[in-house]
Write a protein that holds these residues in place. Sequence first.
Motif, PDB file in Angstrom:
ATOM      1  N   THR A  81       0.836  -1.201   0.000  1.00 64.96           N
ATOM      2  CA  THR A  81       0.000   0.000   0.000  1.00 64.96           C
ATOM      3  C   THR A  81       0.869   1.249   0.000  1.00 64.96           C
ATOM      4  N   ALA A  82       1.923   1.244   0.816  1.00 63.18           N
ATOM      5  CA  ALA A  82       2.830   2.391   0.858  1.00 63.18           C
ATOM      6  C   ALA A  82       3.553   2.578  -0.472  1.00 63.18           C
ATOM      7  N   SER A 107       4.104   5.579  -5.529  1.00 62.27           N
ATOM      8  CA  SER A 107       4.062   5.567  -6.987  1.00 62.27           C
ATOM      9  C   SER A 107       3.075   6.612  -7.510  1.00 62.27           C
ATOM     10  N   ARG A 108       1.914   6.704  -6.850  1.00 62.26           N
ATOM     11  CA  ARG A 108       0.923   7.714  -7.279  1.00 62.26           C
ATOM     12  C   ARG A 108       1.470   9.131  -7.079  1.00 62.26           C
ATOM     13  N   ALA A 137       5.274  14.030 -11.687  1.00 61.83           N
ATOM     14  CA  ALA A 137       5.851  14.013 -13.029  1.00 61.83           C
ATOM     15  C   ALA A 137       4.892  14.582 -14.079  1.00 61.83           C
ATOM     16  N   SER A 138       3.633  14.670 -13.733  1.00 63.47           N
ATOM     17  CA  SER A 138       2.639  15.137 -14.719  1.00 63.47           C
ATOM     18  C   SER A 138       2.630  16.612 -14.883  1.00 63.47           C
TER      19      SER A 138
END
Length: 77
Positions: free
Chosen positions: A63-64, A69-70, A76-77
């Motif tokens: 979960t961490a 990652s999110r 990065a977006s």
Amino acid sequence: GDADTLGRAAHSLKGSSGNFGAARMQALCADVERLSRAGQLAPLPGLVAQLEAEYQHVAAHLTALAAQSRITQTAAS
């Protein structure tokens, strides 16, 4: 109380945990599988308790990692 079902479930979870590198979980599953298939039921409650605790540890870690990652993808977006 169903050693055969427990052995099959442990076998499946052993493969899955090995696929994502959860070595301790995989080893516990192997022990549960081996003992359940051998009909050695006495140690199983303790091993299943250890397996449940390790599952919680692995789930929290995954979960961490997913959350990190999110965050990385959003930055990065």
